[in-house]
Motif scaffolding. Structure first.
Motif, PDB file in Angstrom:
ATOM      1  N   GLY A   1      11.159   4.992 -15.744  1.00  0.00           N
ATOM      2  CA  GLY A   1      10.746   3.028 -15.622  1.00  0.00           C
ATOM      3  C   GLY A   1      10.082   2.395 -16.365  1.00  0.00           C
ATOM      4  O   GLY A   1      10.467   1.492 -16.759  1.00  0.00           O
ATOM      5  N   GLY A   2       8.909   2.792 -17.018  1.00  0.00           N
ATOM      6  CA  GLY A   2       7.864   2.463 -17.392  1.00  0.00           C
ATOM      7  C   GLY A   2       8.350   2.322 -18.819  1.00  0.00           C
ATOM      8  O   GLY A   2       8.118   0.694 -19.382  1.00  0.00           O
ATOM      9  N   VAL A   3       9.369   2.620 -19.902  1.00  0.00           N
ATOM     10  CA  VAL A   3       9.451   2.980 -20.652  1.00  0.00           C
ATOM     11  C   VAL A   3      11.262   1.562 -20.703  1.00  0.00           C
ATOM     12  O   VAL A   3      11.184   0.454 -21.519  1.00  0.00           O
ATOM     13  CB  VAL A   3      10.440   4.421 -21.516  1.00  0.00           C
ATOM     14  N   GLY A   4      11.619   2.058 -19.821  1.00  0.00           N
ATOM     15  CA  GLY A   4      12.863   0.911 -20.007  1.00  0.00           C
ATOM     16  C   GLY A   4      12.230  -0.962 -19.490  1.00  0.00           C
ATOM     17  O   GLY A   4      13.046  -1.573 -20.016  1.00  0.00           O
ATOM     18  N   LEU A   5      11.591  -1.114 -18.723  1.00  0.00           N
ATOM     19  CA  LEU A   5      10.960  -2.047 -17.982  1.00  0.00           C
ATOM     20  C   LEU A   5       9.947  -2.982 -19.938  1.00  0.00           C
ATOM     21  O   LEU A   5      10.059  -3.276 -20.161  1.00  0.00           O
ATOM     22  CB  LEU A   5       9.674  -1.623 -17.294  1.00  0.00           C
ATOM     23  N   ALA A   6       9.427  -1.806 -20.095  1.00  0.00           N
ATOM     24  CA  ALA A   6       8.224  -2.141 -21.586  1.00  0.00           C
ATOM     25  C   ALA A   6       9.903  -3.010 -22.391  1.00  0.00           C
ATOM     26  O   ALA A   6       9.854  -3.903 -23.242  1.00  0.00           O
ATOM     27  CB  ALA A   6       8.357  -1.181 -22.763  1.00  0.00           C
ATOM     28  N   GLY A   7      10.853  -1.540 -22.598  1.00  0.00           N
ATOM     29  CA  GLY A   7      12.407  -2.069 -23.451  1.00  0.00           C
ATOM     30  C   GLY A   7      12.971  -3.812 -23.308  1.00  0.00           C
ATOM     31  O   GLY A   7      13.012  -3.900 -23.709  1.00  0.00           O
ATOM     32  N   ALA A   8      12.989  -3.404 -21.739  1.00  0.00           N
ATOM     33  CA  ALA A   8      13.628  -4.598 -21.224  1.00  0.00           C
ATOM     34  C   ALA A   8      12.965  -5.961 -21.415  1.00  0.00           C
ATOM     35  O   ALA A   8      13.393  -7.098 -21.984  1.00  0.00           O
ATOM     36  CB  ALA A   8      13.196  -4.709 -19.280  1.00  0.00           C
ATOM     37  N   TYR A   9      11.118  -6.056 -21.541  1.00  0.00           N
ATOM     38  CA  TYR A   9      10.168  -6.884 -21.662  1.00  0.00           C
ATOM     39  C   TYR A   9      10.798  -7.515 -23.239  1.00  0.00           C
ATOM     40  O   TYR A   9      10.379  -8.473 -23.239  1.00  0.00           O
ATOM     41  CB  TYR A   9       9.503  -6.873 -21.719  1.00  0.00           C
ATOM     42  N   VAL A  10      10.932  -6.707 -24.017  1.00  0.00           N
ATOM     43  CA  VAL A  10      10.876  -6.727 -25.753  1.00  0.00           C
ATOM     44  C   VAL A  10      12.544  -7.136 -26.085  1.00  0.00           C
ATOM     45  O   VAL A  10      12.638  -8.059 -26.199  1.00  0.00           O
ATOM     46  CB  VAL A  10      10.973  -5.205 -26.630  1.00  0.00           C
ATOM     47  N   VAL A  11      13.071  -7.034 -25.386  1.00  0.00           N
ATOM     48  CA  VAL A  11      14.206  -8.066 -25.252  1.00  0.00           C
ATOM     49  C   VAL A  11      14.388  -9.220 -25.085  1.00  0.00           C
ATOM     50  O   VAL A  11      15.294 -10.398 -25.225  1.00  0.00           O
ATOM     51  CB  VAL A  11      15.798  -7.029 -24.541  1.00  0.00           C
ATOM     52  N   ARG A  12      14.286  -9.301 -23.517  1.00  0.00           N
ATOM     53  CA  ARG A  12      13.642 -10.726 -22.795  1.00  0.00           C
ATOM     54  C   ARG A  12      13.469 -11.024 -23.764  1.00  0.00           C
ATOM     55  O   ARG A  12      13.709 -12.524 -23.999  1.00  0.00           O
ATOM     56  CB  ARG A  12      13.695 -11.119 -21.798  1.00  0.00           C
ATOM     57  N   ARG A  13      11.956 -11.271 -24.100  1.00  0.00           N
ATOM     58  CA  ARG A  13      11.630 -12.126 -25.578  1.00  0.00           C
ATOM     59  C   ARG A  13      11.982 -12.218 -26.667  1.00  0.00           C
ATOM     60  O   ARG A  13      11.912 -13.016 -27.680  1.00  0.00           O
ATOM     61  CB  ARG A  13      10.184 -11.291 -25.598  1.00  0.00           C
ATOM     62  N   ARG A  14      12.504 -11.285 -27.257  1.00  0.00           N
ATOM     63  CA  ARG A  14      13.008 -11.721 -28.734  1.00  0.00           C
ATOM     64  C   ARG A  14      14.713 -12.656 -28.080  1.00  0.00           C
ATOM     65  O   ARG A  14      14.981 -13.390 -29.373  1.00  0.00           O
ATOM     66  CB  ARG A  14      14.369 -10.197 -28.858  1.00  0.00           C
ATOM     67  N   ARG A  15      15.416 -12.069 -27.070  1.00  0.00           N
ATOM     68  CA  ARG A  15      16.717 -13.680 -26.786  1.00  0.00           C
ATOM     69  C   ARG A  15      16.143 -14.872 -26.157  1.00  0.00           C
ATOM     70  O   ARG A  15      16.600 -15.942 -27.438  1.00  0.00           O
ATOM     71  CB  ARG A  15      17.098 -13.098 -25.722  1.00  0.00           C
ATOM     72  N   ALA A  16      14.919 -14.784 -26.513  1.00  0.00           N
ATOM     73  CA  ALA A  16      13.859 -16.250 -25.549  1.00  0.00           C
ATOM     74  C   ALA A  16      13.976 -17.096 -27.007  1.00  0.00           C
ATOM     75  O   ALA A  16      13.548 -17.962 -27.341  1.00  0.00           O
ATOM     76  CB  ALA A  16      12.472 -16.216 -24.897  1.00  0.00           C
ATOM     77  N   THR A  17      12.909 -16.255 -28.098  1.00  0.00           N
ATOM     78  CA  THR A  17      12.362 -16.349 -29.719  1.00  0.00           C
ATOM     79  C   THR A  17      13.618 -17.144 -30.453  1.00  0.00           C
ATOM     80  O   THR A  17      13.651 -17.408 -31.676  1.00  0.00           O
ATOM     81  CB  THR A  17      11.607 -15.364 -30.189  1.00  0.00           C
ATOM     82  N   GLN A  18      15.219 -16.245 -30.294  1.00  0.00           N
ATOM     83  CA  GLN A  18      16.122 -16.463 -31.395  1.00  0.00           C
ATOM     84  C   GLN A  18      16.993 -17.586 -30.935  1.00  0.00           C
ATOM     85  O   GLN A  18      17.033 -17.900 -32.306  1.00  0.00           O
ATOM     86  CB  GLN A  18      17.110 -15.707 -30.552  1.00  0.00           C
ATOM     87  N   PRO A  19      17.097 -18.421 -30.508  1.00  0.00           N
ATOM     88  CA  PRO A  19      17.872 -19.922 -30.002  1.00  0.00           C
ATOM     89  C   PRO A  19      16.292 -20.854 -31.101  1.00  0.00           C
ATOM     90  O   PRO A  19      17.615 -21.598 -31.824  1.00  0.00           O
ATOM     91  CB  PRO A  19      17.333 -20.500 -28.516  1.00  0.00           C
ATOM     92  N   GLN A  20      15.021 -20.598 -31.262  1.00  0.00           N
ATOM     93  CA  GLN A  20      14.528 -20.945 -32.073  1.00  0.00           C
ATOM     94  C   GLN A  20      14.892 -20.691 -32.965  1.00  0.00           C
ATOM     95  O   GLN A  20      14.832 -21.895 -34.111  1.00  0.00           O
ATOM     96  CB  GLN A  20      12.993 -21.248 -31.553  1.00  0.00           C
TER      97      GLN A  20
END
Length: 139
Positions: free
Chosen positions: A114-133
């Motif tokens: 679960g901890g690894v999954g949350l860390a992965g979800a954070y990385v994916v969310r952050r990546r998606r937030a920076t891609q439109p810029q």
């Protein structure tokens, strides 16, 4: 890039240390009269801590400060190994856990995954937030 390496390293550290150490948490054993061959040995252990955390003075009757009275003494000529019969069940030292149960290991693995999954979800969310810029800069 730095946060990914940090999160990956933290996840690997948790997995590498949490799994093998589950047995260590349960390594402290409870001593019983059956763990001693002579009464004097049990008495020596009992005298180290008179609060009797190992319940070595659990013979029938009131506590008299003599540990494992059913065991033979060193000076006895007939040295047969006697097995003490606990009178208090698990409280008297018979039974209990000697290691982590299956569900405890499953909970630990689930928490780690679960901890690894949350860390992965954070990385994916952050990546998606920076891609439109990044797309706007390319135009």
């Amino acid at each position: 890039m730095g946060i990914r390496i940090t999160l990956t390293g933290a996840a690997l550290a948790v997995l590498a240390t949490a799994g093998p150490l589950t047995g260590v948490a349960h390594a402290q054993g409870d001593l019983d009269c059956a763990d001693f061959r002579f009464q004097e040995d049990a008495q020596e252990q009992f005298d180290l801590d008179r609060s009797d955390p190992n319940r070595l003075d659990e013979d029938q009757g009131r506590d008299d400060g003599i540990a494992c009275e059913v065991l033979p003494h060193r000076g006895d000529t007939d040295v047969s190994v006697a097995t003490a019969l606990p009178t208090l069940g698990v409280q008297g030292g018979s039974g209990g856990s000697v290691g982590p149960a299956g569900f405890e290991r499953a909970i630990g693995v689930a928490l780690a995954v679960g901890g690894v999954g949350l860390a992965g979800a954070y990385v994916v969310r952050r990546r998606r937030a920076t891609q439109p810029q990044a797309r706007l800069k390319d135009r």
